[in-house]
Design a protein around this motif. Structure first.
Motif, mmCIF file in Angstrom:
data_model
loop_
_atom_site.group_PDB
_atom_site.id
_atom_site.type_symbol
_atom_site.label_atom_id
_atom_site.label_comp_id
_atom_site.label_asym_id
_atom_site.label_seq_id
_atom_site.Cartn_x
_atom_site.Cartn_y
_atom_site.Cartn_z
ATOM 1 N N ARG A 34 1.061 -1.158 -0.103
ATOM 2 C CA ARG A 34 -0.058 -0.549 0.084
ATOM 3 C C ARG A 34 0.902 1.287 -0.042
ATOM 4 N NH1 ARG A 34 -4.659 0.393 4.794
ATOM 5 N NH2 ARG A 34 -5.400 -1.380 3.190
ATOM 6 N N TRP A 35 0.611 2.285 -0.966
ATOM 7 C CA TRP A 35 1.219 3.615 -1.115
ATOM 8 C C TRP A 35 3.172 3.278 -1.177
ATOM 9 C CZ3 TRP A 35 -1.878 5.714 3.266
ATOM 10 C CH2 TRP A 35 -3.664 5.957 2.873
ATOM 11 N N TYR A 146 -6.826 3.815 -2.845
ATOM 12 C CA TYR A 146 -5.096 2.610 -2.948
ATOM 13 C C TYR A 146 -4.216 3.720 -4.154
ATOM 14 C CZ TYR A 146 -9.513 0.273 -0.903
ATOM 15 O OH TYR A 146 -9.850 -0.078 -0.783
ATOM 16 N N CYS A 149 -3.480 8.441 -3.095
ATOM 17 C CA CYS A 149 -3.148 9.357 -1.966
ATOM 18 C C CYS A 149 -2.190 10.338 -2.437
ATOM 19 C CB CYS A 149 -3.047 8.691 -1.027
ATOM 20 S SG CYS A 149 -2.249 8.870 0.613
ATOM 21 N N LEU A 154 4.118 11.432 2.907
ATOM 22 C CA LEU A 154 4.364 10.350 2.504
ATOM 23 C C LEU A 154 5.547 10.232 1.327
ATOM 24 C CD1 LEU A 154 0.436 8.129 1.674
ATOM 25 C CD2 LEU A 154 2.988 7.802 3.358
ATOM 26 N N GLY A 162 2.172 10.986 -4.470
ATOM 27 C CA GLY A 162 1.100 10.300 -4.509
ATOM 28 C C GLY A 162 1.352 9.418 -5.906
ATOM 29 N N PHE A 164 0.040 6.552 -7.617
ATOM 30 C CA PHE A 164 0.436 5.375 -7.544
ATOM 31 C C PHE A 164 -0.285 4.505 -9.125
ATOM 32 C CE2 PHE A 164 0.880 6.773 -3.031
ATOM 33 C CZ PHE A 164 2.168 6.697 -2.820
ATOM 34 N N ARG A 260 -2.014 3.815 6.764
ATOM 35 C CA ARG A 260 -1.313 2.961 5.470
ATOM 36 C C ARG A 260 -1.172 1.674 6.052
ATOM 37 N NH1 ARG A 260 4.485 4.789 4.770
ATOM 38 N NH2 ARG A 260 4.812 3.783 6.577
#
Length: 446
Positions: A34-35, A146, A149, A154, A162, A164, A260
């Motif tokens: 994730r991320w 998902y 973001c 991050l 971002g 992703f 996350r």
């Protein structure tokens, strides 16, 4: 249908074999948590079973009754189908002619407002292209919370934050460039296409350095061109901080890292969806952003529309905000036509049988890929004719970089007279009065 083992440098693949084609379903192209940004998968142990479709990204219909929450598009595109959902959705589908050799390739990115969609939806597919010597590829990628973001906390060591889902798409396209020859494809003849958010993705990627290194043979942008270069330009992660801080609060956490690491896929979705639905115009908080590396203010603007890639740009007559979309698409096509580059414009204007919904947003895909058997409408000879015209034009464009073919009258590049696909398909001026009226009155089926 039978199965077949294909040997590649990456490993063996078990796929589906039909009389005229092979189908590889759910083949992994990347890994990521994730991320995290995706890392390509170029090998595996044993035989990869690619006989069934892989999971698409979790989305609203994974947690609700799709027939009730999205009745129009459910009936049009998904009724009778089942889907798998997982954040680990890095898979793609390939449909290739049997014994393919040096075939042109069409890579398609599905739409869904960057919050939904799947690579195995029934309204598009590669059967007709494979019959005509073209390899079809469609990838699953991360959407909604998902995939997009963009909380500044991050930001990774390379300065990325971002997008992703866009990086998933890019990784899949790079994978195709590197490996498609093993399936009989020509890596120097890749045409990239997409509709709605898929077409916006094509637009976003066209001006990036990684995509320019791939060297596209052509691009097809349906109901999408120029949107994020004009009225809904990407936001910076800093401008997205407030939205994601609300998601953190809604989730009952104190940091984006906790969101996350500690939320299930469903918990993340509903925390995000609550804020998304309450945030004014929801779409604005789900769009790709300036991530700092791939998409920047310097490389993504109207002046950077590429002028060395043949393109087809289309709009339906009853599209979402069709008049505004027509104007943005014209502006995009005009910029892309600089230096003598060819950009053809299309207008799908056919009234679909079965109701009075008209040429609504996404309806042209059914005709472009000749997917009548996946739809409830009572299609007839006129519909078949239009499908032949649109499909033949797409095939010609993928093969030659020019959509002209024997199935249609002459189609000239330019922005004022698109090829109007309807009962009497031909080049004709835009019906601006009709499209303006449908935009002002929001006269659409959804």
């Amino acid at each position: 249908m039978e199965t077949k083992i294909i040997k590649t440098s990456m490993g063996d693949i078990k796929c589906r074999e039909y009389e005229d084609r092979i189908e590889i379903r759910g083949l992994r192209y990347a890994n990521a948590k994730r991320w995290e940004y995706p890392t390509p998968v170029n090998s595996w142990e044993g035989v990869f079973d690619a006989t069934e479709y892989g999971a698409c990204c979790p989305q609203e219909r994974a947690f609700t009754n799709d027939k009730e929450t999205a009745p129009f598009f459910y009936k049009e595109f998904r009724e009778g189908q089942t889907f798998k959902y997982d954040e680990d959705c890095f898979n793609l589908n390939i449909v290739a002619p049997k014994n393919a050799e040096n075939c042109p390739v069409f890579v398609y990115i599905y739409g869904g407002a960057f919050v939904s969609g799947s690579a195995d939806e029934g309204y598009f597919g590669g059967d007709e292209l494979a019959k005509n010597g073209i390899i079809w590829v469609a990838m699953n990628y991360r959407v909604s919370a998902y995939g997009f973001c963009a909380h500044p906390d991050l930001t990774d060591s390379e300065g990325r934050c971002g997008n992703f889902g866009l990086y998933d798409q890019l990784t899949a396209i790079q994978w195709v460039k590197e490996h498609i020859a093993e399936f009989g494809g020509n890596p120097k003849m890749i045409t990239l296409g997409g509709q709605s958010a898929g077409g916006m993705s094509v637009d976003l990627l066209l001006s990036t350095e990684p995509m320019r290194k791939i060297g596209l043979h052509g691009a097809v942008l349906m109901s999408s061109a120029g949107i994020q270069r004009t009225i809904v330009k990407p936001k910076t992660p800093e401008k997205m901080r407030g939205f994601w801080d609300k998601v953190i609060q809604q989730a009952g956490k104190t940091s984006i890292q906790q969101v996350r690491d500690e939320l299930t896929a469903e918990e993340l979705y509903w925390a995000w969806n609550k804020v998304y639905q309450e945030g004014g115009i929801p779409l604005m908080n789900a769009l790709p952003t300036y991530d700092g590396v791939l998409i920047t203010k310097q490389n993504f603007k109207m002046s950077t529309v590429p002028t060395d890639i043949p393109m087809v740009v289309s709009v339906t007559s009853k599209d979402m905000f069709c008049y505004a979309l027509m104007k943005m698409s014209q502006a995009f096509a005009k910029r892309g036509s600089r230096n003598g580059n060819n950009v053809w414009m299309a207008n799908f204007a056919h009234m679909l049988p079965g109701d009075e919904s008209g040429p609504w947003h996404s309806s042209d895909i059914i005709y472009l890929f000749n997917r009548f058997e996946h739809n409830w409408r009572p299609f007839g000879e006129v519909d078949a004719k239009i499908a032949r015209e649109m499909g033949s034009s797409l095939i010609a464009f993928i093969k030659t970089g020019n959509p002209n073919c024997d199935a249609i009258p002459e189609w000239k590049p330019g922005i004022d007279e698109p090829m109007r696909f309807c009962e009497d398909s031909k080049m004709t001026p835009w019906d601006k009065k009709y499209m303006f009226d449908k935009t002002i009155h929001n006269d659409g089926p959804i």
